[in-house]
Design an enzyme around this catalytic site. Structure first.
Site, mmCIF file in Angstrom:
data_model
loop_
_atom_site.group_PDB
_atom_site.id
_atom_site.type_symbol
_atom_site.label_atom_id
_atom_site.label_comp_id
_atom_site.label_asym_id
_atom_site.label_seq_id
_atom_site.Cartn_x
_atom_site.Cartn_y
_atom_site.Cartn_z
ATOM 1 N N GLY A 93 -13.135 -20.229 -14.558
ATOM 2 C CA GLY A 93 -13.294 -19.293 -15.653
ATOM 3 C C GLY A 93 -13.522 -17.885 -15.131
ATOM 4 C CG ASP A 118 -18.857 -25.556 -17.515
ATOM 5 O OD1 ASP A 118 -18.390 -25.462 -16.354
ATOM 6 O OD2 ASP A 118 -18.647 -24.708 -18.398
ATOM 7 N N GLY A 131 -13.156 -24.285 -14.353
ATOM 8 C CA GLY A 131 -12.375 -24.323 -15.579
ATOM 9 C C GLY A 131 -11.004 -24.928 -15.398
ATOM 10 C CD GLU A 162 -18.634 -25.608 -12.008
ATOM 11 O OE1 GLU A 162 -17.545 -25.448 -12.596
ATOM 12 O OE2 GLU A 162 -18.818 -26.547 -11.182
#
Length: 363
Positions: free
Chosen positions: A70, A150, A119, A142
């Site tokens: 992301g 996530d 992402g 992350e």
């Protein structure tokens, strides 16, 4: 939204029954921003009931990878500016896309060629047919920025064999094609030189063969996975109840003469790495992966992750600090709060899991 060359940042085109969705920010290794997520939703809206589209294929522009993750710079700006609702909106729309790919009523094929991280796992890892190549580099990194996996990553991590999920989630280790198939992040290995042929076969198939049958014509057996070789020490160390206990077991294994010198080096390096990462991010990630293992479905894992990412974004300094150190200033010297595992509140992970965002993920 467009890149510097004024092309759309997601290209959507349909031909021969194949809907091709190409992430098109090659200079940023196709990192996802909100505009790209919305363009992807629009294409999937158009194709869902289009009788001329039978299969959807996701790939990335450029030679470097499908998607590097992301837009973490944008995330840091929103967090630092206190724009919590904008942060929540981004994650809600991104997670809706992740779930939609998993639930799409038509076969969804993803080419996770090259870098596919964060992402990128969210858009490739939940596809019906996940292709990796000899260039593939998959990871959920992350914790390197003081955050937690996530985009449904914990759903995949929780279902990896043994304690591989805890290992990958805490360390952010990069998987090659063999490891990705072994860990359950991919289904088939296709050499990159054959991707165009596979794409053409999906588009021009002359018979009603299923996408899986077509993929098998190009599928090859990858080399033995390194993760399988490391399973014994990974399962031993990462079965410990807490992160400090995992580090303690790794230190003990690094001195275990029954292991090979390479394995002792791996355990030592892993312990050193965990000592450098955000204590908060590590503790929350361990709890999240283990709890995801008990959840009934992907949407439940996404809801859990949404609460965690909003807890980080609205209450924790480690997220913007990690992005600053790794992505913005690139000094690689984050100042975590707290700085060590010994200083971490033992209830930190429980507090994170109990956090309730103001706006729920699913209406």
């Amino acid at each position: 939204m467009t890149d510097a060359d004024a092309e759309p940042t997601v290209l959507a085109r349909a031909s021969g029954g194949l809907g091709q969705l190409t992430l098109n920010r090659p200079r940023a290794i196709n990192a996802l921003d909100l505009g790209m997520i919305r363009l992807a939703h629009e294409a999937l809206d158009a194709w869902e009931h289009d009788t001329e589209v039978d299969i959807v294929l996701l790939d990335g522009a450029g030679e470097r990878g499908l998607c590097a993750g992301g837009d973490v710079r944008g995330l840091a700006e929103r967090v630092n500016d206190g724009r919590a609702e904008e942060t929540a909106q981004f994650f809600r729309e991104e997670y809706a896309l992740n779930a939609r790919i998993a639930e799409y009523p038509k076969p969804f094929v993803a080419f996770a060629d090259g870098i596919t991280m964060g992402g990128g796992i969210g858009v490739a890892g939940h596809a019906a047919i996940r292709i990796v190549t000899e260039r593939s580099q998959l990871a959920m990194p992350e914790t390197r920025i003081g955050f937690t996996p996530d985009v449904g990553g914990t759903w995949l991590l929780g279902r990896a064999p043994g304690r591989v999920g805890e290992y990958l989630g805490l360390t952010g280790a990069v998987m090659d094609a063999s490891d990705a198939v072994y860990a359950g992040f991919a289904d088939h290995f296709v050499p990159s030189e054959n991707l165009d042929g596979l794409r053409d076969a999906l588009e021009t198939r002359a018979d009603p063969s299923s996408p899986t049958e077509l993929v098998l014509l190009f599928d090859e057996t990858p080399p033995p996975p390194k993760l399988a070789e490391a399973r014994a020490w990974i399962d031993d160390a990462f079965a410990a109840e807490t992160v400090p206990e995992i580090v303690e077991r790794l230190r003990a294994l690094s001195a275990d003469r029954s292991l090979s010198e390479r394995q002792r080096d791996e355990t030592r390096a892993t312990a050193d790495l965990l000592g450098e990462l955000s204590p908060t991010g590590l503790a929350v990630t361990l709890a999240s992966v283990r709890r995801s293992r008990e959840l009934p479905g992907l949407r439940d894992a996404l809801a859990q992750e949404y609460g965690l990412v909003m807890w980080f974004a609205t209450t924790q300094p480690d997220l913007p600090e990690g992005i600053r150190a790794q992505v913005i200033d690139k000094d690689r010297s984050p100042r975590w709060t707290p700085a060590t595992l010994a200083e971490l509140d033992p209830d930190a992970a429980a507090s994170a899991l109990a956090f309730q965002p103001e706006t729920p993920l699913w209406d």
